[in-house]
Scaffold this active site. Sequence first.
Site, PDB file in Angstrom:
ATOM      1  N   GLU A 213      -5.177 -41.391-105.199  1.00 19.81           N
ATOM      2  CA  GLU A 213      -6.351 -41.367-105.526  1.00 19.81           C
ATOM      3  C   GLU A 213      -6.980 -40.953-106.968  1.00 19.81           C
ATOM      4  O   GLU A 213      -7.714 -41.553-107.638  1.00 19.81           O
ATOM      5  CB  GLU A 213      -7.313 -40.932-104.519  1.00 19.81           C
ATOM      6  CG  GLU A 213      -7.369 -41.888-103.236  1.00 19.81           C
ATOM      7  CD  GLU A 213      -7.728 -41.100-102.240  1.00 19.81           C
ATOM      8  OE1 GLU A 213      -8.131 -41.620-101.067  1.00 19.81           O
ATOM      9  OE2 GLU A 213      -8.220 -39.879-102.066  1.00 19.81           O
ATOM     10  N   ASP A 280      -7.919 -37.065 -92.687  1.00 24.28           N
ATOM     11  CA  ASP A 280      -9.135 -36.949 -91.724  1.00 24.28           C
ATOM     12  C   ASP A 280      -9.081 -35.441 -91.475  1.00 24.28           C
ATOM     13  O   ASP A 280     -10.054 -34.677 -91.234  1.00 24.28           O
ATOM     14  CB  ASP A 280      -9.100 -37.760 -90.692  1.00 24.28           C
ATOM     15  CG  ASP A 280      -9.142 -39.140 -91.051  1.00 24.28           C
ATOM     16  OD1 ASP A 280      -9.469 -39.354 -92.130  1.00 24.28           O
ATOM     17  OD2 ASP A 280      -8.838 -40.010 -90.373  1.00 24.28           O
TER      18      ASP A 280
END
Length: 330
Positions: A213, A280
């Site tokens: 990312e 997560d």
Amino acid sequence: MTSSTLSESTIRDALAAMRGKRVVVAGDFMLDRYIWGAVRRISPEAPVPVVEVNEDAERPGGAGNVVLNLAALGARCEAVGLIGDDDNGSLLRALLAEQGAGVDGLIADAGRPTTVKTRVIAGNQHLLRVDREHRTPAGEPVQRALLEQVREAAANCHAIVLQDYNKGMLSATLIRGIIEHARHAGIPVAVDPKADNFFAYRGATLFKPNRREAENALARTLETDADVHSAGRDLLKRMDAELVLLTRGSQGMTLFGDGDRTVHIETRPRRISDVSGAGDTVISTMTLALAAGIDPETAALLATRAAEYVVGRVGVVPVTAEALLATGRD
């Protein structure tokens, strides 16, 4: 600086400090559906395996997996997001409520289905994933309603997590509204970004991209430690964040903070079964530790150990307090 040591007593103290903290999780909630089975033959209709199903399971995914991780570590959660006005949405709401999460902030939108990811797994091998989703950004009235839900849920919370999967819930306008409200109220905001709104999260307390990312957002490769250090410092300044945690897969994580403070945390050799949901787990553990007043380096170490646990399991699974404590005995 490289760090990797975390004692059992440190983990035990951290878990005690984290227990009972209140966290708002706002983002893209999904339903994860699993089809487990065995493969013993190839289909005569096409050169594909035939899965003989022996188990089906459903659990919260996406931002819902953040709630599961937080709840398993002793936190109290409020969920804010979009679901469909459908059976899958009702099931997702019920599954989150079963974990003790507040679900009044989940808005049912009749114009979109609940996002569902169906995984077909044979033994320890993922064979297929089927996604049902609608990624069009929510309209302005829904965005305003979501912001109000965050404000209400955050009234007595210790932290906010923004979990973005580019599914249409977190618009740039909503992100700015949440961060502005949180900063005014003195509430830390942790962000797990995705590409669409990567730079909209300016002002967050903790910004946690993964290497890919960051590479895509900064339009450069991060191959060496020097590349990573430069990128982390750039992001810290550009995002006006207190902390940047850059996750690097098998190469561990690098934490950037005030001044020139940089800490690299290595992962220990482990059998990797499935990396799904590891991000997560990292954002959940890191956020909860910071909310409990634990220093950033120890918080990042806890997040690394938690991620090591979940990547050794097949499917998206949360870390538990017992599992995290066990990593201190390794």
